[in-house]
Write a protein that holds these residues in place. Sequence first.
Motif, PDB file in Angstrom:
ATOM      1  N   SER A 287       5.986 -38.883  -9.551  1.00 35.09           N
ATOM      2  CA  SER A 287       6.097 -39.701  -8.399  1.00 35.09           C
ATOM      3  C   SER A 287       7.742 -39.298  -7.618  1.00 35.09           C
ATOM      4  CB  SER A 287       6.159 -40.961  -8.442  1.00 35.09           C
ATOM      5  OG  SER A 287       7.083 -41.735  -9.507  1.00 35.09           O
ATOM      6  N   ASP A 288       8.749 -39.367  -8.663  1.00 35.50           N
ATOM      7  CA  ASP A 288      10.232 -39.123  -7.883  1.00 35.50           C
ATOM      8  C   ASP A 288      10.054 -37.966  -7.234  1.00 35.50           C
ATOM      9  OD1 ASP A 288      10.937 -41.466  -8.836  1.00 35.50           O
ATOM     10  OD2 ASP A 288      12.275 -40.797 -10.545  1.00 35.50           O
ATOM     11  N   ALA A 289       9.652 -36.919  -7.916  1.00 35.32           N
ATOM     12  CA  ALA A 289       9.810 -35.366  -7.223  1.00 35.32           C
ATOM     13  C   ALA A 289       9.015 -35.187  -6.157  1.00 35.32           C
ATOM     14  CB  ALA A 289       9.334 -34.274  -8.298  1.00 35.32           C
ATOM     15  N   PHE A 290       7.360 -35.790  -6.329  1.00 34.03           N
ATOM     16  CA  PHE A 290       6.831 -35.985  -5.124  1.00 34.03           C
ATOM     17  C   PHE A 290       7.402 -36.624  -3.933  1.00 34.03           C
ATOM     18  CE2 PHE A 290       3.203 -37.244  -2.374  1.00 34.03           C
ATOM     19  CZ  PHE A 290       2.405 -36.529  -2.614  1.00 34.03           C
ATOM     20  N   TRP A 291       8.035 -37.821  -4.094  1.00 35.59           N
ATOM     21  CA  TRP A 291       8.301 -38.412  -2.776  1.00 35.59           C
ATOM     22  C   TRP A 291       9.759 -37.983  -2.426  1.00 35.59           C
ATOM     23  CZ3 TRP A 291       5.087 -40.092   0.295  1.00 35.59           C
ATOM     24  CH2 TRP A 291       3.776 -40.635  -0.357  1.00 35.59           C
ATOM     25  N   ALA A 292      10.650 -37.303  -3.214  1.00 36.46           N
ATOM     26  CA  ALA A 292      11.808 -36.550  -2.773  1.00 36.46           C
ATOM     27  C   ALA A 292      11.193 -35.356  -1.889  1.00 36.46           C
ATOM     28  CB  ALA A 292      12.667 -36.229  -4.031  1.00 36.46           C
ATOM     29  N   THR A 293      10.305 -34.902  -2.301  1.00 34.15           N
ATOM     30  CA  THR A 293       9.949 -33.715  -1.638  1.00 34.15           C
ATOM     31  C   THR A 293       8.930 -34.015  -0.348  1.00 34.15           C
ATOM     32  OG1 THR A 293       9.843 -32.378  -3.521  1.00 34.15           O
ATOM     33  CG2 THR A 293       8.629 -31.559  -1.826  1.00 34.15           C
ATOM     34  N   ALA A 294       8.203 -34.918  -0.276  1.00 35.72           N
ATOM     35  CA  ALA A 294       7.507 -35.267   0.773  1.00 35.72           C
ATOM     36  C   ALA A 294       8.483 -35.906   1.700  1.00 35.72           C
ATOM     37  CB  ALA A 294       6.338 -36.218   0.469  1.00 35.72           C
ATOM     38  N   GLY A 295       8.504 -35.346   2.945  1.00 29.40           N
ATOM     39  CA  GLY A 295       9.465 -35.877   3.992  1.00 29.40           C
ATOM     40  C   GLY A 295      10.866 -35.438   3.473  1.00 29.40           C
ATOM     41  N   GLY A 296      10.967 -34.812   2.550  1.00 31.83           N
ATOM     42  CA  GLY A 296      12.614 -34.024   2.181  1.00 31.83           C
ATOM     43  C   GLY A 296      12.959 -32.916   2.915  1.00 31.83           C
ATOM     44  N   LEU A 297      12.280 -32.603   3.826  1.00 33.27           N
ATOM     45  CA  LEU A 297      13.091 -31.623   4.881  1.00 33.27           C
ATOM     46  C   LEU A 297      13.173 -30.244   4.283  1.00 33.27           C
ATOM     47  CD1 LEU A 297      15.169 -34.179   6.722  1.00 33.27           C
ATOM     48  CD2 LEU A 297      13.011 -32.890   7.607  1.00 33.27           C
ATOM     49  N   GLY A 298      12.513 -30.070   3.064  1.00 35.02           N
ATOM     50  CA  GLY A 298      12.610 -28.724   2.451  1.00 35.02           C
ATOM     51  C   GLY A 298      13.757 -28.537   1.481  1.00 35.02           C
ATOM     52  N   LEU A 299      14.368 -29.759   1.101  1.00 34.97           N
ATOM     53  CA  LEU A 299      15.874 -29.721   0.490  1.00 34.97           C
ATOM     54  C   LEU A 299      15.791 -29.933  -0.979  1.00 34.97           C
ATOM     55  CD1 LEU A 299      17.974 -31.830   2.981  1.00 34.97           C
ATOM     56  CD2 LEU A 299      17.815 -29.100   2.791  1.00 34.97           C
ATOM     57  N   THR A 300      14.482 -30.137  -1.401  1.00 29.44           N
ATOM     58  CA  THR A 300      14.279 -30.132  -2.905  1.00 29.44           C
ATOM     59  C   THR A 300      13.706 -28.838  -3.919  1.00 29.44           C
ATOM     60  OG1 THR A 300      11.913 -30.554  -2.808  1.00 29.44           O
ATOM     61  CG2 THR A 300      13.662 -32.477  -2.678  1.00 29.44           C
ATOM     62  N   GLY A 301      13.595 -27.603  -2.769  1.00 26.27           N
ATOM     63  CA  GLY A 301      12.875 -26.426  -3.447  1.00 26.27           C
ATOM     64  C   GLY A 301      11.972 -25.647  -2.477  1.00 26.27           C
ATOM     65  N   VAL A 302      11.497 -24.815  -3.168  1.00 26.02           N
ATOM     66  CA  VAL A 302      10.467 -24.108  -2.291  1.00 26.02           C
ATOM     67  C   VAL A 302       8.883 -24.556  -2.740  1.00 26.02           C
ATOM     68  CG1 VAL A 302       9.298 -21.826  -1.466  1.00 26.02           C
ATOM     69  CG2 VAL A 302      11.995 -22.130  -1.753  1.00 26.02           C
ATOM     70  N   VAL A 303       8.235 -25.140  -1.897  1.00 32.55           N
ATOM     71  CA  VAL A 303       6.664 -25.280  -2.311  1.00 32.55           C
ATOM     72  C   VAL A 303       5.911 -24.218  -2.276  1.00 32.55           C
ATOM     73  CG1 VAL A 303       4.768 -26.854  -1.512  1.00 32.55           C
ATOM     74  CG2 VAL A 303       6.888 -27.927  -1.274  1.00 32.55           C
ATOM     75  N   VAL A 304       4.947 -23.931  -3.241  1.00 36.52           N
ATOM     76  CA  VAL A 304       4.221 -22.568  -3.120  1.00 36.52           C
ATOM     77  C   VAL A 304       2.918 -23.118  -2.931  1.00 36.52           C
ATOM     78  CG1 VAL A 304       3.183 -20.937  -4.768  1.00 36.52           C
ATOM     79  CG2 VAL A 304       5.686 -21.957  -5.342  1.00 36.52           C
ATOM     80  N   ASP A 305       2.218 -24.026  -3.177  1.00 35.88           N
ATOM     81  CA  ASP A 305       0.803 -24.304  -2.754  1.00 35.88           C
ATOM     82  C   ASP A 305       0.705 -25.921  -3.157  1.00 35.88           C
ATOM     83  OD1 ASP A 305       0.326 -24.366  -5.628  1.00 35.88           O
ATOM     84  OD2 ASP A 305      -0.210 -22.501  -5.631  1.00 35.88           O
ATOM     85  N   LEU A 306      -0.428 -26.439  -2.549  1.00 42.03           N
ATOM     86  CA  LEU A 306      -0.717 -27.818  -2.416  1.00 42.03           C
ATOM     87  C   LEU A 306      -2.396 -28.180  -2.601  1.00 42.03           C
ATOM     88  CD1 LEU A 306       1.126 -26.892   0.452  1.00 42.03           C
ATOM     89  CD2 LEU A 306       1.407 -29.482   0.354  1.00 42.03           C
ATOM     90  N   SER A 307      -2.644 -29.308  -3.010  1.00 44.50           N
ATOM     91  CA  SER A 307      -4.263 -29.634  -2.982  1.00 44.50           C
ATOM     92  C   SER A 307      -4.030 -30.862  -2.116  1.00 44.50           C
ATOM     93  CB  SER A 307      -4.384 -30.132  -4.303  1.00 44.50           C
ATOM     94  OG  SER A 307      -4.407 -29.366  -5.455  1.00 44.50           O
ATOM     95  N   VAL A 308      -4.870 -30.729  -0.935  1.00 41.47           N
ATOM     96  CA  VAL A 308      -4.855 -31.636  -0.009  1.00 41.47           C
ATOM     97  C   VAL A 308      -6.173 -32.048   0.237  1.00 41.47           C
ATOM     98  CG1 VAL A 308      -4.451 -31.978   2.619  1.00 41.47           C
ATOM     99  CG2 VAL A 308      -3.103 -30.364   1.374  1.00 41.47           C
TER     100      VAL A 308
END
Length: 449
Positions: free
Chosen positions: A158-179
């Motif tokens: 959850s910490d990595a999830f919510w740091a990245t969600a809304g985190g304006l690309g500043l936690t790393g590079v997302v490769v793919d998602l399940s939506v």
Amino acid sequence: MSGTLLTGWGRTAPTRPALVARPRSAAEIRDLLSQPLPRGLITRGLGRAYGDAAQCAGGVVAKLAGDLRRNVVVDRDRGVAHVAAGMSYERLIEAALPLGWFPVVTPGTKHVTMGGALACDVHGKNHHRDGAFAAHVEGFRLVTPTGELLDVDKEASSDAFWATAGGLGLTGVVVDLSVRLTRVETGWMSVDTERARDLDDAFQRFAGDDDYRYSVAWIDCLATGSRLGRAVLFRGEHAGLEQLRGRDRKAPLATPAARRVTVPWAPSGLVNRLTVGAFNEAYFRRARASSGRIVSLDAFFYPLDRITSWNRLYGADGFVQYQFVVPFGEEETVRVALETVASSGCASFLGVLKRFGPEQGLISFPMPGWTLALDIPVGGDGLVRLLDRLDEVVAAAGGRVYLAKDSRLRPDLLGAMYPQFDRWRLLQARLDPAHVMRSDLSRRLGLAA
């Protein structure tokens, strides 16, 4: 990699030339992050961030290519799409709609990538019912600046999830998602339209919005006096098969291709109080109360996508999109904002009012309350004074501005607007201890430690 001058969609904050990389796999992203990056790196999707959130002056901008743009698999039984981070809403809809599925949350344009939607935690016309984009993301894969490939699950990480969600690309590079998707019977919308004579009338009419999944209002930002805040409200639901007629009923998930108009560069100053006032008067008078009108998905969700490069209407000087939210009970702040805009000498061509539901995340924008978005052309010192005044009014009311659209917020207001900012900053630093991920916005506001 090539050196490129980049701007946001509003064309107000051009960056110094950045090196543009086009990684095609997670391995290539790792290789890119392993190189010396003294000015940092940020990922950029389709360039629809209005300000400088997807720019990195003198650094590296990563635009995902190859399979990182194309891959999509729709689980038609579960209603979950496994999508590449660089894939657009347009491509997702092309894959999912024929199977009877549609994104739960969509912004006002199809030209946004899935990774960009997560980074900005985008919202739509249904936030009061369904929340923002991240609420419907089950998980994603993230290449961190240290080179790790993390499987980020909403519950287990959850910490990595919510740091990245809304985190304006500043936690790393997302490769793919399940939506997660929502089931639809057709590719059409059933829309109710009504006019509100002033802002109080608009607020009262919004009170019945819980009966609608989608709700939005166009606001006349130049109206004053007894007409201040006059509006046209649009409420919609996905149309059922029984609501279609003729050809449309025989192929309910096939929708007509939208006609597109390309806009040439307009002279600066074309969008002014005179032209906007004339348009607003005509638009308000033309809007008629109606119930159950059947329109295409494109017409309801993406009306501006019909106009290719519509940002050219504002000329070479560009425009600012200023979006804020204030809590319920602060309706007077919305009134003051509209009065301030109307008396400023600046013309907002577009004003959009919506209701937000519960808050989520750490620095995601939405919170329970009213959100108003304004498109204002650049020109003269009056705009700077106007926006500074709006910032002060919004912050005093316990509200915030949308960082994904910002290009000029004062850094000293950030903590007041985003009370969980310090917690987000600590989590971001754990994922990026060497401060690799950077953007012009992050430098300007001091987002990363």
